[in-house]
Design a protein around this motif. Structure first.
Motif, PDB file in Angstrom:
ATOM      1  N   GLY A  90      -3.518  22.173  15.264  1.00 17.23           N
ATOM      2  CA  GLY A  90      -2.677  21.658  16.339  1.00 17.23           C
ATOM      3  C   GLY A  90      -1.729  22.694  16.920  1.00 17.23           C
ATOM      4  O   GLY A  90      -1.361  22.619  18.090  1.00 17.23           O
ATOM      5  N   ALA A  91      -1.366  23.692  16.093  1.00 17.78           N
ATOM      6  CA  ALA A  91      -0.483  24.762  16.556  1.00 17.78           C
ATOM      7  C   ALA A  91      -1.246  25.917  17.196  1.00 17.78           C
ATOM      8  O   ALA A  91      -0.653  26.921  17.583  1.00 17.78           O
ATOM      9  CB  ALA A  91       0.352  25.283  15.389  1.00 17.78           C
ATOM     10  N   GLY A  92      -2.569  25.772  17.305  1.00 23.37           N
ATOM     11  CA  GLY A  92      -3.392  26.833  17.880  1.00 23.37           C
ATOM     12  C   GLY A  92      -3.585  28.018  16.955  1.00 23.37           C
ATOM     13  O   GLY A  92      -3.940  29.122  17.403  1.00 23.37           O
ATOM     14  N   LEU A  93      -3.402  27.807  15.641  1.00 18.00           N
ATOM     15  CA  LEU A  93      -3.524  28.888  14.668  1.00 18.00           C
ATOM     16  C   LEU A  93      -4.893  28.914  13.994  1.00 18.00           C
ATOM     17  O   LEU A  93      -5.153  29.770  13.148  1.00 18.00           O
ATOM     18  CB  LEU A  93      -2.420  28.770  13.608  1.00 18.00           C
ATOM     19  N   LEU A  94      -5.761  27.994  14.367  1.00 14.15           N
ATOM     20  CA  LEU A  94      -7.158  27.978  13.931  1.00 14.15           C
ATOM     21  C   LEU A  94      -8.031  27.724  15.149  1.00 14.15           C
ATOM     22  O   LEU A  94      -7.687  26.902  16.006  1.00 14.15           O
ATOM     23  CB  LEU A  94      -7.419  26.850  12.923  1.00 14.15           C
ATOM     24  N   ASP A  95      -9.175  28.403  15.230  1.00 15.73           N
ATOM     25  CA  ASP A  95     -10.083  28.137  16.344  1.00 15.73           C
ATOM     26  C   ASP A  95     -11.118  27.075  16.008  1.00 15.73           C
ATOM     27  O   ASP A  95     -11.834  26.597  16.884  1.00 15.73           O
ATOM     28  CB  ASP A  95     -10.760  29.426  16.816  1.00 15.73           C
ATOM     29  N   ARG A  96     -11.208  26.699  14.741  1.00 21.82           N
ATOM     30  CA  ARG A  96     -12.120  25.620  14.334  1.00 21.82           C
ATOM     31  C   ARG A  96     -11.610  25.026  13.030  1.00 21.82           C
ATOM     32  O   ARG A  96     -10.892  25.668  12.260  1.00 21.82           O
ATOM     33  CB  ARG A  96     -13.544  26.147  14.121  1.00 21.82           C
ATOM     34  N   GLY A 137       0.812  -1.209   0.000  1.00 24.30           N
ATOM     35  CA  GLY A 137       0.000   0.000   0.000  1.00 24.30           C
ATOM     36  C   GLY A 137       0.846   1.261   0.000  1.00 24.30           C
ATOM     37  O   GLY A 137       2.080   1.223   0.107  1.00 24.30           O
ATOM     38  N   PRO A 138       0.213   2.439  -0.123  1.00 24.92           N
ATOM     39  CA  PRO A 138       0.929   3.716  -0.108  1.00 24.92           C
ATOM     40  C   PRO A 138       1.492   4.030   1.264  1.00 24.92           C
ATOM     41  O   PRO A 138       1.073   3.459   2.273  1.00 24.92           O
ATOM     42  CB  PRO A 138      -0.149   4.724  -0.521  1.00 24.92           C
ATOM     43  N   LEU A 139       2.443   4.966   1.288  1.00 26.89           N
ATOM     44  CA  LEU A 139       3.153   5.296   2.516  1.00 26.89           C
ATOM     45  C   LEU A 139       2.800   6.687   3.020  1.00 26.89           C
ATOM     46  O   LEU A 139       2.379   7.546   2.256  1.00 26.89           O
ATOM     47  CB  LEU A 139       4.664   5.211   2.266  1.00 26.89           C
ATOM     48  N   ASP A 140       2.986   6.901   4.320  1.00 32.60           N
ATOM     49  CA  ASP A 140       2.872   8.215   4.938  1.00 32.60           C
ATOM     50  C   ASP A 140       4.245   8.633   5.456  1.00 32.60           C
ATOM     51  O   ASP A 140       5.183   7.834   5.482  1.00 32.60           O
ATOM     52  CB  ASP A 140       1.842   8.201   6.069  1.00 32.60           C
ATOM     53  N   LEU A 141       4.340   9.882   5.885  1.00 34.93           N
ATOM     54  CA  LEU A 141       5.614  10.438   6.313  1.00 34.93           C
ATOM     55  C   LEU A 141       5.606  10.679   7.820  1.00 34.93           C
ATOM     56  O   LEU A 141       4.636  11.226   8.357  1.00 34.93           O
ATOM     57  CB  LEU A 141       5.852  11.756   5.577  1.00 34.93           C
ATOM     58  N   ASP A 142       6.658  10.277   8.484  1.00 34.93           N
ATOM     59  CA  ASP A 142       6.795  10.509   9.923  1.00 34.93           C
ATOM     60  C   ASP A 142       7.301  11.941  10.119  1.00 34.93           C
ATOM     61  O   ASP A 142       8.495  12.177  10.321  1.00 34.93           O
ATOM     62  CB  ASP A 142       7.771   9.501  10.525  1.00 34.93           C
ATOM     63  N   PHE A 143       6.372  12.881  10.073  1.00 36.93           N
ATOM     64  CA  PHE A 143       6.740  14.294  10.036  1.00 36.93           C
ATOM     65  C   PHE A 143       5.587  15.104  10.601  1.00 36.93           C
ATOM     66  O   PHE A 143       4.487  15.096  10.051  1.00 36.93           O
ATOM     67  CB  PHE A 143       7.028  14.696   8.583  1.00 36.93           C
ATOM     68  N   SER A 144       5.814  15.782  11.710  1.00 39.44           N
ATOM     69  CA  SER A 144       4.767  16.567  12.368  1.00 39.44           C
ATOM     70  C   SER A 144       5.278  17.983  12.620  1.00 39.44           C
ATOM     71  O   SER A 144       5.733  18.303  13.731  1.00 39.44           O
ATOM     72  CB  SER A 144       4.344  15.898  13.681  1.00 39.44           C
ATOM     73  N   PRO A 145       5.213  18.849  11.626  1.00 43.92           N
ATOM     74  CA  PRO A 145       5.795  20.190  11.754  1.00 43.92           C
ATOM     75  C   PRO A 145       4.889  21.164  12.491  1.00 43.92           C
ATOM     76  O   PRO A 145       3.691  20.914  12.667  1.00 43.92           O
ATOM     77  CB  PRO A 145       5.959  20.617  10.299  1.00 43.92           C
ATOM     78  N   THR A 146       5.462  22.269  12.897  1.00 39.19           N
ATOM     79  CA  THR A 146       4.715  23.370  13.496  1.00 39.19           C
ATOM     80  C   THR A 146       4.776  24.571  12.552  1.00 39.19           C
ATOM     81  O   THR A 146       5.864  25.087  12.286  1.00 39.19           O
ATOM     82  CB  THR A 146       5.303  23.763  14.865  1.00 39.19           C
ATOM     83  N   GLU A 163      -3.244  32.050   5.108  1.00 39.47           N
ATOM     84  CA  GLU A 163      -2.536  33.331   5.112  1.00 39.47           C
ATOM     85  C   GLU A 163      -3.350  34.416   4.415  1.00 39.47           C
ATOM     86  O   GLU A 163      -3.493  35.531   4.941  1.00 39.47           O
ATOM     87  CB  GLU A 163      -1.173  33.184   4.430  1.00 39.47           C
ATOM     88  N   ASP A 164      -3.889  34.110   3.238  1.00 36.76           N
ATOM     89  CA  ASP A 164      -4.615  35.118   2.472  1.00 36.76           C
ATOM     90  C   ASP A 164      -5.911  35.558   3.155  1.00 36.76           C
ATOM     91  O   ASP A 164      -6.386  36.673   2.941  1.00 36.76           O
ATOM     92  CB  ASP A 164      -4.935  34.593   1.075  1.00 36.76           C
ATOM     93  N   MET A 165      -6.478  34.689   3.998  1.00 35.75           N
ATOM     94  CA  MET A 165      -7.701  35.026   4.710  1.00 35.75           C
ATOM     95  C   MET A 165      -7.423  35.574   6.105  1.00 35.75           C
ATOM     96  O   MET A 165      -8.313  35.656   6.944  1.00 35.75           O
ATOM     97  CB  MET A 165      -8.621  33.803   4.771  1.00 35.75           C
ATOM     98  N   GLY A 166      -6.172  35.950   6.330  1.00 34.18           N
ATOM     99  CA  GLY A 166      -5.839  36.616   7.588  1.00 34.18           C
ATOM    100  C   GLY A 166      -5.813  35.715   8.797  1.00 34.18           C
ATOM    101  O   GLY A 166      -6.147  36.145   9.909  1.00 34.18           O
ATOM    102  N   GLY A 167      -5.423  34.449   8.603  1.00 36.35           N
ATOM    103  CA  GLY A 167      -5.319  33.541   9.735  1.00 36.35           C
ATOM    104  C   GLY A 167      -6.587  32.770  10.038  1.00 36.35           C
ATOM    105  O   GLY A 167      -6.773  32.295  11.166  1.00 36.35           O
ATOM    106  N   ARG A 168      -7.439  32.618   9.055  1.00 35.30           N
ATOM    107  CA  ARG A 168      -8.644  31.799   9.230  1.00 35.30           C
ATOM    108  C   ARG A 168      -8.885  30.998   7.961  1.00 35.30           C
ATOM    109  O   ARG A 168      -8.190  31.167   6.959  1.00 35.30           O
ATOM    110  CB  ARG A 168      -9.862  32.677   9.549  1.00 35.30           C
ATOM    111  N   LEU A 169      -9.887  30.136   8.000  1.00 41.47           N
ATOM    112  CA  LEU A 169     -10.291  29.363   6.838  1.00 41.47           C
ATOM    113  C   LEU A 169     -11.807  29.449   6.693  1.00 41.47           C
ATOM    114  O   LEU A 169     -12.515  29.761   7.663  1.00 41.47           O
ATOM    115  CB  LEU A 169      -9.852  27.903   6.981  1.00 41.47           C
ATOM    116  N   PRO A 170     -12.347  29.169   5.505  1.00 37.33           N
ATOM    117  CA  PRO A 170     -13.802  29.220   5.334  1.00 37.33           C
ATOM    118  C   PRO A 170     -14.495  28.093   6.101  1.00 37.33           C
ATOM    119  O   PRO A 170     -13.843  27.176   6.625  1.00 37.33           O
ATOM    120  CB  PRO A 170     -13.973  29.049   3.819  1.00 37.33           C
ATOM    121  N   ASP A 171     -15.810  28.152   6.135  1.00 34.01           N
ATOM    122  CA  ASP A 171     -16.574  27.089   6.801  1.00 34.01           C
ATOM    123  C   ASP A 171     -16.356  25.745   6.114  1.00 34.01           C
ATOM    124  O   ASP A 171     -16.333  24.693   6.766  1.00 34.01           O
ATOM    125  CB  ASP A 171     -18.073  27.419   6.775  1.00 34.01           C
TER     126      ASP A 171
END
Length: 367
Positions: free
Chosen positions: A241-247, A30-39, A209-217
């Motif tokens: 996970g980095a606390g850069l989104l509230d939802r 099967g396909p692989l994933d990467l052991d990588f958890s960046p901030t 970034e373009d939405m000023g630190g948020r994402l659409p619904d």
């Protein structure tokens, strides 16, 4: 040079050293994933950085690129009061696949193989061919018979060898996998190689970034092999996970009704594909994948986000392409699928972004 992170199989946990040319799990294949958890970096620290996807260096498993063509940072434009479109057809090879292809070419350059092989219905092959040309790596792309002549022309223009395969998209993938097992060969698979997903995730980092630190619904995303959706899920997880989104936004996955194995599994409440799904011709050739290898991951990502699956008919695709063209946006049929799914009010009052993934010049206007 920083050591490459290990890859691992999400099914059985088998680990692969970061510098190995192995392209799949040796146990289950099967396909692989990467052991990588960046901030991710905070919004203010992005000011003044390079104007490409490499501005999100903290989130990328490769640094100091040598094969970049300036990919990323595509415009975000409104379509309605609630829906905006991200113009990923304005990438160097006119498709969003450049986000992942640059990562694969950069990885291949560091591995130094004798040749690179890939399989594609067009756009991924074009991207891999272009970035291999940039890296001066010999490349062969396996394509199904019937692939758009314009896409084939673009692949060959970059110096790649095209190998047409009778039997459709899955036959082309099988031929590439056989070639990938030959010694000193790098398989630039946008399905099996997790580096591709860590490239496509920059789509969401740019939106944030373009939405000023948020994402659409809602993030509305086309799904064939699911590389953009799975990349989006990675980015949302990193930002949240980095606390850069509230939802977290909901992920809405869109398939052509003619080839909709994931939507069918979703409707049945299944966690993986439910069997053989009927397949019919579709304008949306780029997402016409009967058996996506990462099906379980895709279904889980949509479910965990509180999202859903939508399907679009050939008439809806055709009308959506004409509608976008009338608004000044000439997009290939696959690339209009998300707009086709939501343009008639499916979102209600929720905000959303749709990706326009490939340029209309790649395959022309459907009739």
């Amino acid at each position: 040079m920083t050591p490459l992170p290990d890859r691992y199989c999400p099914t059985d946990g088998v680990r692969i050293p970061g510098d190995s040319l192995a392209w799949c799990c040796p146990s289950c294949h099967g396909p692989l994933d990467l052991d990588f958890s960046p901030t991710p970096a905070r919004l203010k620290s992005l000011t003044g950085r390079v104007n490409s996807l490499w501005r999100y260096a903290e989130t990328l498993p490769l640094a100091a690129p040598t094969v970049s063509l300036g990919e990323g940072r595509t415009p975000l434009v409104p379509l309605t009061d609630e829906v905006s479109a991200k113009l990923d057809f304005l990438m160097p090879t006119l498709s969003f696949k450049d986000r992942g292809a640059v990562m694969l070419a950069e990885l291949a350059l560091r591995a130094g193989p004798r040749r690179v092989v890939a399989d594609s219905s067009g756009n991924a092959g074009t991207s891999i061919a272009a970035y291999c040309a940039r890296a001066r790596l010999p490349c062969t792309v396996y394509v199904p018979l019937g692939t758009s002549a314009k896409k084939l022309e673009q692949i060959e223009a970059h110096g790649a060898r095209v190998e047409p395969v009778d039997g459709g998209r899955e036959a082309a993938a099988a031929a590439a996998r056989r070639a990938a097992d030959e010694p000193d060969t790098f398989y630039a698979s946008h399905v099996y190689n997790p580096y591709f997903l860590h490239g496509t995730k920059t789509y969401v980092h740019e939106l944030w970034e373009d939405m000023g630190g948020r994402l659409p619904d809602v993030l509305v995303l086309p799904v064939g092999n699911g590389t953009l959706l799975l990349g989006a899920a990675l980015a949302v997880s990193e930002l949240y996970g980095a606390g850069l989104l509230d939802r977290r936004p909901a992920l809405w996955a869109v398939q052509a009704a003619a080839v909709a194995p994931l939507a069918e599994a979703w409707a049945q409440g299944a966690e993986e594909l439910t069997g053989t799904t009927p397949v019919a011709p579709t304008y949306a050739e780029g997402i016409a994948i009967p058996r996506p290898q990462r099906a379980r991951q895709i279904l889980r990502a949509v479910r965990d986000s509180g999202g859903t699956f939508l399907t679009v008919t050939e008439d809806q695709i055709r009308h959506a392409q004409s509608d976008l063209a009338s608004r000044g946006l000439y997009v290939e049929a696959t690339g209009v699928a998300c707009w086709a799914a939501v343009r008639e009010g499916a979102l209600g009052s929720r905000s959303a972004v749709v990706p326009l993934c490939g340029a209309g010049l790649k395959s022309g206007l459907v009739h």
